[in-house]
Design a protein around this motif. Structure first.
Motif, short mmCIF file in Angstrom:
data_model
loop_
_atom_site.label_atom_id
_atom_site.label_comp_id
_atom_site.label_asym_id
_atom_site.label_seq_id
_atom_site.Cartn_x
_atom_site.Cartn_y
_atom_site.Cartn_z
N LEU A 2 0.84 -1.14 0.07
CA LEU A 2 0.02 -0.16 0.16
C LEU A 2 0.84 1.21 -0.01
N LYS A 3 2.03 1.24 0.52
CA LYS A 3 3.02 2.52 0.85
C LYS A 3 3.47 2.66 -0.60
N ASP A 89 3.38 -2.87 11.77
CA ASP A 89 3.25 -2.78 10.07
C ASP A 89 1.83 -2.98 9.81
N LYS A 90 1.32 -3.82 10.48
CA LYS A 90 -0.47 -3.71 10.04
C LYS A 90 -0.88 -2.31 10.21
N LEU A 91 -0.79 -1.72 11.35
CA LEU A 91 -1.24 -0.48 11.63
C LEU A 91 -0.96 0.63 10.83
N ALA A 92 0.35 0.43 10.14
CA ALA A 92 1.07 1.59 9.30
C ALA A 92 0.43 1.46 8.07
N MET A 93 0.07 0.13 7.42
CA MET A 93 -0.74 -0.06 6.35
C MET A 93 -1.92 0.33 6.13
N ARG A 97 -3.35 3.32 3.73
CA ARG A 97 -4.68 2.93 3.06
C ARG A 97 -5.63 4.23 3.19
N ARG A 98 -5.86 4.44 4.26
CA ARG A 98 -6.70 5.37 5.05
C ARG A 98 -6.53 6.69 4.28
N ALA A 99 -5.19 7.20 4.52
CA ALA A 99 -4.72 8.49 3.91
C ALA A 99 -4.59 8.78 2.15
N PHE A 100 -4.48 7.49 1.76
CA PHE A 100 -4.35 7.51 0.46
C PHE A 100 -5.65 7.53 -0.30
N ILE A 273 -0.04 7.96 23.66
CA ILE A 273 0.07 8.06 21.91
C ILE A 273 1.57 8.12 21.89
N LYS A 274 2.49 8.56 22.88
CA LYS A 274 3.77 8.44 22.62
C LYS A 274 4.59 7.09 23.08
N LYS A 275 3.79 6.10 23.48
CA LYS A 275 4.38 4.75 23.82
C LYS A 275 4.35 3.90 22.69
N SER A 276 5.44 3.83 21.97
CA SER A 276 5.70 3.08 20.65
C SER A 276 5.75 1.62 21.17
N GLU A 277 6.20 1.31 22.53
CA GLU A 277 6.64 0.14 22.80
C GLU A 277 5.05 -0.82 23.24
N LEU A 278 3.98 -0.04 23.21
CA LEU A 278 2.82 -0.90 23.19
C LEU A 278 2.48 -1.59 21.97
N LEU A 279 3.12 -1.31 20.82
CA LEU A 279 2.76 -2.13 19.73
C LEU A 279 4.00 -3.22 19.52
N GLU A 280 4.78 -3.58 20.20
CA GLU A 280 5.62 -4.61 20.38
C GLU A 280 5.43 -5.80 20.71
#
Length: 280
Positions: A2-3, A89-93, A97-100, A273-280
Motif C-alpha cells: 500500500l505504501k 506494520d499492520k497499523l501503518a498499512m 490506505r486510509r490516507a491514500f 500516544i507516545k508509547k511505541s512500545e505498546l505495539l511490540e
C-alpha cells in the motif's frame, strides 16, 4: 504494497530486457509474475507517477526496466514475510490506505466541483472589469547633488542623448545600460520617483527628483495599461478558496451523515500516544 515507494537510482541503472507490448496493452496487462503474484502495466504506470520530476525525462526503456525491477524486488521482499507482519506494520498499512483513499476522495470532489467553466467564471469575476492601472517604461540618471542633476537637464534640453549621458554620468547600477529601468507599475518604486514618472508624459524628461538614493533625472519612455495575467498563471490562486469550501462542505456532510462515537474524555491518557512500545 500500500505504501508508495520511490524508485532507487540503483534500480534505474539496471539494464534488463523490457517486454514489447502490442498497442492494445492496457492496465491489466501482466508484465511479470513473481511466485504467482502478478505485476501489471497499471502497477508500473502508477509507480511512474510517484517518481520525482527529475526521473520523468529518463529514456522510456531505462525507466521501464528500472520500475519493473523495483516492483519485482518489492514483491519478493513482501513475500519473504509470508504474511507475518508486525502489529506496527499492520497499523501503518491501514493508516497509509486510509490516507491514500482520503486523498482520492478529496481529489474526486474537487475535480467534480472545479471544472474549466468554473475556473473561467472565477477568472472573469476577478479580472474582466478590473482596473489594473498603468505600467511605465523609464530610464534615469542618478547623481549626488541637485546642481549636477540640473546641469544634466540643461544638457538634455540642448539635445544631448539621454542614454549616453546615463552611461557617462549616472552613479546607479542601471547607468551602463543607458539608465534603463524596464517596465514597472505602481508600488514598485520609491514614492518620489514613482510620482514623478506618473506626472510625466511619454517621452518627457523630469526636473531633478530627490530620493534617499540621490538626485534623479527621469525619462518616461512609454506607458501602457496593465494587462490581466493569463488564466493558467492564476488558476491555483483562483481555485484555492473554492477548494477549501468544497473540502469543508464534504467533511461537514460526511460527518453529519455518519454514526461516530469516541472514547469519553478522560478515559484514555493522552500520553499513551507516545508509547511505541505498546505495539511490540
Amino acid at each position: 504494497m500500500l505504501k508508495r515507494t520511490k524508485i532507487g537510482i540503483t534500480a534505474l541503472l539496471l539494464a534488463g530486457t523490457a517486454p514489447v507490448f502490442a498497442e492494445e496493452a492496457g492496465p491489466s496487462t501482466v508484465v511479470a509474475t513473481v511466485n504467482g503474484t502478478e505485476i501489471t502495466l497499471g502497477h508500473m504506470i502508477v509507480a511512474r507517477e510517484t517518481l520525482p520530476q527529475n526521473y520523468q525525462n529518463i529514456d522510456d526503456k531505462q525507466l521501464f526496466d528500472g520500475i519493473l525491477e523495483n516492483l519485482i524486488q518489492q514483491t519478493l521482499l513482501d513475500q519473504s514475510l509470508n504474511g507475518e507482519y508486525s502489529e506496527h506494520d499492520k497499523l501503518a498499512m491501514e493508516n497509509d490506505r486510509r490516507a491514500f483513499l482520503a486523498g482520492a476522495a478529496i481529489t474526486a470532489a474537487i475535480r467534480d466541483a472545479i471544472t474549466d467553466d468554473v475556473v473561467q467564471e472565477l477568472y472573469d469575476e476577478a479580472y474582466k472589469d478590473a482596473e489594473l492601472g498603468s505600467e511605465y517604461s523609464a530610464a534615469h540618471i542618478l547623481v549626488e547633488t541637485e546642481d549636477e542633476a540640473k546641469a544634466l537637464v540643461a544638457e538634455l534640453e540642448g539635445g544631448a542623448d539621454f542614454a549616453e549621458l546615463a552611461r557617462e554620468k549616472s552613479t546607479g547600477p542601471s547607468g551602463p545600460n543607458g539608465g534603463d529601468l524596464g517596465w514597472f507599475s505602481k508600488g514598485m518604486m520609491v514614492p518620489p520617483f514613482e510620482e514623478a514618472v506618473m506626472a510625466l508624459e511619454d517621452g518627457a524628461v523630469s526636473a531633478p527628483v530627490e530620493t534617499q538614493f540621490g538626485w534623479h533625472v527621469i525619462l518616461r519612455k512609454e506607458s501602457r495599461e496593465v494587462q490581466p495575467p493569463a488564466i493558467d498563471e492564476v488558476r491555483d490562486q483562483l481555485v484555492e478558496p473554492v477548494q477549501r469550501e468544497v473540502l469543508t462542505k464534504l467533511i461537514e456532510d460526511l460527518t453529519n451523515a455518519a454514526d461516530i462515537s469516541q472514547a469519553e474524555e478522560g478515559t484514555i491518557d493522552p500520553a499513551l500516544i507516545k508509547k511505541s512500545e505498546l505495539l511490540e
